[in-house]
Design a protein around this motif. Structure first.
Motif, PDB file in Angstrom:
ATOM      1  N   UNK A 251       0.822  -1.214   0.000  1.00 52.59           N
ATOM      2  CA  UNK A 251       0.000   0.000   0.000  1.00 52.59           C
ATOM      3  C   UNK A 251       0.855   1.263   0.000  1.00 52.59           C
ATOM      4  N   UNK A 252       1.917   1.219   0.764  1.00 56.07           N
ATOM      5  CA  UNK A 252       2.774   2.409   0.875  1.00 56.07           C
ATOM      6  C   UNK A 252       3.401   2.709  -0.491  1.00 56.07           C
ATOM      7  N   UNK A 253       3.898   1.657  -1.172  1.00 56.75           N
ATOM      8  CA  UNK A 253       4.544   1.853  -2.473  1.00 56.75           C
ATOM      9  C   UNK A 253       3.545   2.379  -3.500  1.00 56.75           C
ATOM     10  N   UNK A 254       2.341   1.825  -3.458  1.00 54.61           N
ATOM     11  CA  UNK A 254       1.347   2.266  -4.442  1.00 54.61           C
ATOM     12  C   UNK A 254       0.853   3.688  -4.158  1.00 54.61           C
ATOM     13  N   UNK A 255       0.704   4.019  -2.878  1.00 52.79           N
ATOM     14  CA  UNK A 255       0.110   5.329  -2.537  1.00 52.79           C
ATOM     15  C   UNK A 255       1.111   6.478  -2.593  1.00 52.79           C
ATOM     16  N   UNK A 256       2.368   6.173  -2.351  1.00 54.81           N
ATOM     17  CA  UNK A 256       3.369   7.222  -2.204  1.00 54.81           C
ATOM     18  C   UNK A 256       3.360   8.286  -3.324  1.00 54.81           C
ATOM     19  N   UNK A 257       3.358   7.850  -4.602  1.00 54.90           N
ATOM     20  CA  UNK A 257       3.425   8.865  -5.656  1.00 54.90           C
ATOM     21  C   UNK A 257       2.265   9.848  -5.625  1.00 54.90           C
ATOM     22  N   UNK A 258       1.096   9.386  -5.211  1.00 50.22           N
ATOM     23  CA  UNK A 258      -0.098  10.237  -5.218  1.00 50.22           C
ATOM     24  C   UNK A 258       0.072  11.454  -4.323  1.00 50.22           C
ATOM     25  N   UNK A 259       0.824  11.292  -3.254  1.00 42.85           N
ATOM     26  CA  UNK A 259       0.950  12.393  -2.312  1.00 42.85           C
ATOM     27  C   UNK A 259       2.341  13.039  -2.354  1.00 42.85           C
ATOM     28  N   UNK A 260       3.168  12.612  -3.302  1.00 44.21           N
ATOM     29  CA  UNK A 260       4.528  13.143  -3.350  1.00 44.21           C
ATOM     30  C   UNK A 260       4.927  13.720  -4.708  1.00 44.21           C
ATOM     31  N   UNK A 261       4.505  13.064  -5.795  1.00 41.44           N
ATOM     32  CA  UNK A 261       4.967  13.511  -7.109  1.00 41.44           C
ATOM     33  C   UNK A 261       4.409  14.889  -7.447  1.00 41.44           C
ATOM     34  N   UNK A 262       5.220  15.632  -8.173  1.00 43.20           N
ATOM     35  CA  UNK A 262       4.821  17.015  -8.420  1.00 43.20           C
ATOM     36  C   UNK A 262       3.517  17.108  -9.222  1.00 43.20           C
ATOM     37  N   UNK A 263       3.300  16.185 -10.162  1.00 45.61           N
ATOM     38  CA  UNK A 263       2.067  16.276 -10.951  1.00 45.61           C
ATOM     39  C   UNK A 263       0.840  16.072 -10.057  1.00 45.61           C
ATOM     40  N   UNK A 264       0.969  15.197  -9.074  1.00 47.08           N
ATOM     41  CA  UNK A 264      -0.152  14.988  -8.162  1.00 47.08           C
ATOM     42  C   UNK A 264      -0.320  16.162  -7.213  1.00 47.08           C
ATOM     43  N   UNK A 265       0.794  16.737  -6.803  1.00 47.96           N
ATOM     44  CA  UNK A 265       0.683  17.902  -5.917  1.00 47.96           C
ATOM     45  C   UNK A 265       0.044  19.077  -6.668  1.00 47.96           C
TER      46      UNK A 265
END
Ligand code: HEM
Length: 480
Positions: free
Chosen positions: A82-96
């Motif tokens: 879950x951590x690996x899958x969720x991480x980009x959503x709250x960290x990557x610039x496009x998501x931010x």
């Protein structure tokens, strides 16, 4: 009413025994150990030994629909997945950037809603706004849209709809607290009161979450491509295809509901509570508010021109104010761990048996840091115009620009540290700063004259997160 919380107890013990690195606390029959001042020991627990000093079963009740990224032990493969899958959503610039866009879309709707349903006048002033409640509405809306592409339409409907949504969410969270105290079977058999309301709220949550899952499953079947700014739910569903996960590795429906629940729960309460205290600090410190308004006016020409980079790169006084507010009013007061290593584990040179509870006193750490600054609020504590940026600083900045927080440099541990630190840190910082800018660009925030005495008496405590026992009410006076 007398309000006291356990975190205060730990802090008082550290004040009384300033040379001790660890304090043993007895609370009724429960005994636990707390650490707060020794940075190396904090790092030992939260970073270096995160697997052997893990979550254990301590937070199992938070896994309302099964274990999730917050409650599962670090040894549980589910956590890693879950951590690996969720991480980009709250960290990557496009998501931010998506968080920025969604928040910017919702804020005008929030102001329209306030104008319609509170005491607004023709000059644009809005009075007696129940800010504690309204901040929950906005952070709930943002997390649902960003993470699940789901609109709870709180600002599109009536106050009755808003109260109904808050009502069942409050039942869900209150019931969750009861789960730490009462045995499981009571929730199945007691047909009245909070037990029944909790059961109803839980069923409603499951139904709503499954509606989201089915909608997204259909969309994912039509389009397998993972986009840059994908919401979390689509990403979780699509990753199963793209990463060619086996049936076993894919998320089951229960896992998905549990994943949705934890993001929903962790994602709105903490951010709204932080903002709640920040606005109270502004309303009661008009000179600080003026200084921040001045800075915002200097850096941002108009409401329509606010850019993502303005929030991440500019407004150093505001960033400092936020950090200091986090220091004094830290939303999450402690991080609890359990010795999970078979046969026991050594922490700070001391041996502990398996099952011992070790708490990192985030509240005490913040109060005792900065030379025991306690509640001495200094809004420019983290503002340093003379600081020359090193190459290393530039590297550290990453997507968050100047809006980053660092345990080592800032002596702040608001979002915890290590592999189990806050997944939503970047999102929260961005959202909170943007909401502050949006409000201060248009309004001066004041405590209504007739409520000054009553508001000053409102008690603060911790019920999971830092909270107030009655809502903060503010006037929003339109700036010219
Ligand atoms: C000001 C706002 C917030 C604060 C102060 C905060 C604080 C924290 C803290 C202290 C922890 C770690 C607890 C520990 O070490 O045991 C944590 C974990 C977590 N937070 Fe936040 N949080 C905030 C906002 C958010 C948001 C917006 C999200 C949305 C995704 C989020 C999702 C999570 C999750 C999923 C975890 C568990 C991570 C893991 O165990 O691997 N938080 N948060």
């Amino acid at each position: 009413m007398f309000v006291f919380h356990g975190y205060l107890c730990g802090m008082k013990a550290f004040q009384k025994y300033p040379n001790e690195a660890m304090i043993k606390i007895q609370q009724g029959p429960d005994v636990y150990f707390t650490i707060a001042k020794d940075k190396e020991m904090i790092k030992e627990v939260l970073i270096r030994k995160y697997r052997t000093v893990g979550k254990g079963e301590f937070l199992a009740p938070v896994g309302l629909f099964g274990p999730n990224v917050f409650s599962a032990d670090s040894n549980n493969p589910l956590w890693k997945k879950h951590r690996t899958l969720s991480n980009p959503i709250f960290s990557n610039v496009s998501h931010l950037r998506n968080v920025f866009r969604v928040t910017m879309e919702e804020l005008p709707k929030m102001i329209q809603f306030w104008t319609k349903y509170y005491d607004a006048d023709k000059n644009g002033n809005i009075r007696n706004v129940n800010t504690t409640q309204e901040l929950k509405s906005v952070t709930l809306t943002v997390i649902n849209r960003v993470a699940f592409d789901y609109d709870i339409e709180i600002f599109d409907k009536t106050p009755e709809h808003r109260d109904e949504v808050h009502g069942w969410i409050s039942d869900l969270l209150t019931g969750l607290m009861y789960k730490f105290v009462f045995p499981e079977y009571l929730f199945e058999i007691v047909p009245f009161g909070i037990f029944k309301r909790f059961k109803d709220a839980k069923n409603r949550f499951r139904d709503t979450a499954m509606t989201m899952v089915l909608k997204k499953t259909k969309e994912a079947e039509l389009d397998h491509q993972v986009k840059d700014d994908e919401d979390l739910l689509s990403l979780l569903l699509k990753s199963a295809n793209t990463l060619k996960l086996s049936e076993e590795e894919r998320l089951s429906n229960d896992e998905l509901v549990s994943a949705i629940f934890i993001i929903f729960f962790a994602g709105f309460e903490t951010s709204s509570t932080s903002l709640n205290f920040m606005l109270r600090l502004l309303a009661t410190n008009p000179e600080i508010q003026e200084k921040l308004i001045e800075e915002i006016d200097r850096d941002i020409p108009s409401l329509d021109s606010i850019k993502f980079e303005d929030i991440t790169e500019k407004l150093p006084y505001l960033t400092s104010f936020m950090k200091e507010a986090f220091r004094v009013k830290i939303p999450v007061g402690g991080a609890t761990r359990v010795i999970t290593k078979k046969g026991g584990e050594t922490v700070g040179g001391q041996f502990f048996e398996e099952g011992t509870v070790v708490n990192v006193g985030l509240y005490a750490q913040h109060k005792l840091s900065h030379n025991n600054a306690m509640d001495d609020f200094k809004f420019d504590r983290f503002f340093n115009p003379e600081k020359i940026e090193t190459e290393e600083d530039k590297m550290d900045k990453g997507t968050m620009g100047n809006l980053s927080m660092d345990f080592q440099k800032d002596e702040l541990i608001t979002f915890s540290i290590g592999p189990r630190d806050c997944l939503g840190r970047r999102m929260a910082l961005l959202e909170i700063k943007l909401i502050l800018v949006y409000l201060l660009k248009q309004y001066r925030i004041k405590v209504p004259e007739h409520l000054k005495e009553q508001q000053a008496k409102i008690k603060e405590t911790y019920i999971v997160t830092r909270t107030v026992l009655e809502p903060y009410i503010f006037d929003y006076e339109k700036r010219n």
